[in-house]
Design an enzyme around this catalytic site. Structure first.
Site, mmCIF file in Angstrom:
data_model
loop_
_atom_site.group_PDB
_atom_site.id
_atom_site.type_symbol
_atom_site.label_atom_id
_atom_site.label_comp_id
_atom_site.label_asym_id
_atom_site.label_seq_id
_atom_site.Cartn_x
_atom_site.Cartn_y
_atom_site.Cartn_z
ATOM 1 N N ASP A 213 -11.886 -0.828 1.282
ATOM 2 C CA ASP A 213 -11.431 0.454 1.825
ATOM 3 C C ASP A 213 -10.753 1.329 0.789
ATOM 4 O OD1 ASP A 213 -12.213 -0.469 4.390
ATOM 5 O OD2 ASP A 213 -10.298 -1.506 4.614
ATOM 6 N N SER B 91 -2.250 -4.890 4.724
ATOM 7 C CA SER B 91 -3.195 -3.986 5.377
ATOM 8 C C SER B 91 -2.474 -3.214 6.462
ATOM 9 C CB SER B 91 -4.376 -4.762 5.975
ATOM 10 O OG SER B 91 -3.932 -5.568 7.051
ATOM 11 N N SER C 111 -8.541 2.761 7.589
ATOM 12 C CA SER C 111 -8.317 1.374 7.174
ATOM 13 C C SER C 111 -7.934 1.300 5.693
ATOM 14 C CB SER C 111 -9.572 0.546 7.427
ATOM 15 O OG SER C 111 -9.397 -0.768 6.958
ATOM 16 N N GLY D 34 -4.206 -2.578 9.400
ATOM 17 C CA GLY D 34 -4.804 -3.020 10.652
ATOM 18 C C GLY D 34 -5.619 -1.968 11.375
ATOM 19 N N ARG D 35 -6.120 -0.977 10.670
ATOM 20 C CA ARG D 35 -6.876 0.099 11.296
ATOM 21 C C ARG D 35 -8.355 0.037 10.932
ATOM 22 N NH1 ARG D 35 -3.141 5.587 10.841
ATOM 23 N NH2 ARG D 35 -1.658 5.014 12.482
ATOM 24 N N SER E 215 2.882 13.427 20.954
ATOM 25 C CA SER E 215 3.335 12.271 21.755
ATOM 26 C C SER E 215 4.030 11.211 20.912
ATOM 27 C CB SER E 215 2.153 11.658 22.521
ATOM 28 O OG SER E 215 1.586 12.607 23.393
ATOM 29 N N HIS F 137 -1.384 -10.740 1.518
ATOM 30 C CA HIS F 137 -2.382 -9.824 2.083
ATOM 31 C C HIS F 137 -1.621 -8.650 2.675
ATOM 32 C CE1 HIS F 137 -5.615 -8.241 4.627
ATOM 33 N NE2 HIS F 137 -4.713 -8.189 5.606
ATOM 34 N N ASN G 143 -5.900 -7.877 -1.131
ATOM 35 C CA ASN G 143 -5.396 -9.241 -1.272
ATOM 36 C C ASN G 143 -5.008 -9.461 -2.728
ATOM 37 O OD1 ASN G 143 -6.021 -10.129 1.489
ATOM 38 N ND2 ASN G 143 -8.155 -9.916 0.841
#
Length: 354
Positions: free
Chosen positions: A268, A225, A233, A227-228, A187, A223, A237
């Site tokens: 992470d 990232s 994730s 966002g997961r 998809s 920062h 920083n």
């Protein structure tokens, strides 16, 4: 009845026609009514009747000429405050960072390259991070396409600056996405999107050494990232300092950073500096409106890092330029920070690094 001919009447008639009054004759012998009746012009005939009956008339006064308008007193123009002339250096860094004194005080401008790669090919697709997701859904892992789209949006905003523009406070935002747009079986998902807000102070040192001009010093915080949530994730920083020198059409930007430590239960990617290192170099050369850029970063102690080459063409459709990007190494995106691959993509761009 025959009108008597009198020389005086002829003189008066000539005087009336020619506008030359015969004063002496008019005073001694006024014209007759018949002579006046023979005058065709109304005003002269009326004047003749007045003389014939002895009414004193004054020659009509010549209309007064309108007084010449006196020149209006010059209004003293308010002297504008002196404005420092912008530096006519043709500097790539001065232009990109608004260091010219005549630049707009508060401005929104492009930052890192803004581009859209219509097709980006990878020789080693990173399926590993997504395998646990398929397993949790009790589905067989689906391979990702080796060709996808990639794009980046980046801009900066100057929040404050001094009158001479040598100091400034900036906020910036960069977003990079990898999009499996050709993968209809899944998809067409976004494989990865990284977000990087920044806040920093810029300064123009204005020093020269060996023919190079040191024109940029940025110090700040960013920062980055995706966002997961776990297990996808990724974030970190950093405090950073960036230096920029140039000579003619060549510029070299060097960025060094320090990662702000995180607690073990929240980190992470604790080994991210093993792959990204602590320093990145970006060399840019302009030639006949073409732009060539080379980036290198890594960690010498681990022997891991990355290199990237880009070519940006002259404008061919409004602000759009042709764009080619080739990458090899680790960390093309946050999800790939510890994944080694080589990629190449082609598309369009709005700007390069300068």
């Amino acid at each position: 009845m025959t009108l008597p001919w009198r020389p005086l009447g002829v003189a008066a008639l000539l005087a009336a026609i020619l506008g030359a009054p015969v004063t002496a004759l008019a005073q001694t012998a006024p014209p007759s009514i018949a002579e006046c009746a023979a005058i065709a012009a109304d005003l002269e005939r009326l004047a003749c009747y007045d003389r014939a009956i002895g009414r004193a008339t004054a020659a009509p006064a010549a209309p007064d000429k309108p007084a010449a308008a006196e020149p209006a007193p010059a209004v003293a123009e308010e002297s504008a405050p002196p404005v420092a002339a912008p530096r006519a250096t043709g500097s790539l860094i001065d232009t990109a960072w608004g260091f010219d004194p005549g630049s707009t005080r508060y401005t929104i401008d492009l930052y890192n390259p803004n581009y859209f790669l219509i097709a980006r090919y990878s020789d080693n697709v990173n399926n590993a991070p997504f395998t646990p997701i398929f397993q949790a859904a009790q589905q067989a892992p689906q391979p990702l396409d080796s060709t996808e789209a990639k794009f980046q949006i980046s801009f900066k905003v100057r929040l404050w600056t001094t009158d001479d523009r040598r100091w400034g406070v900036w906020a910036a935002y960069t977003q990079q996405s990898q999009w499996q747009v050709y993968n209809a079986d899944l998809s067409r998902p976004f494989r990865e999107t990284d977000y990087m807000p920044e806040l920093f102070v810029s300064y123009r040192p204005g020093l020269e050494f060996g023919g190079f001009h040191w024109r940029l010093l940025n110090v700040g915080f960013n920062h980055q990232s995706n966002g997961r949530t776990e297990p996808l994730s990724r974030s970190w920083n950093r405090l950073f300092a960036e230096f920029g020198i140039e000579r003619g059409n060549f510029a070299l930007l060097a960025k060094a950073w320090y990662r702000i430590p995180e607690s073990a239960d929240k980190d992470d990617n604790p080994d991210i500096t093993d792959y990204y290192g602590y320093v990145a170099l970006n060399a840019i050369y302009k030639w006949r409106k073409h732009s060539f850029a080379f980036m290198a970063r890594g960690n010498i102690s681990t022997g891991k890092g990355a290199a990237q080459f880009t070519w940006t063409s002259p404008r061919f459709l409004g602000p759009l330029r042709g764009y080619v990007q080739a990458f090899t190494g680790y960390g093309e995106s946050m999800i790939d920070y510890n994944w080694n691959q080589s990629t190449i993509g082609i598309g369009i761009a709005l700007n390069d690094a300068l």
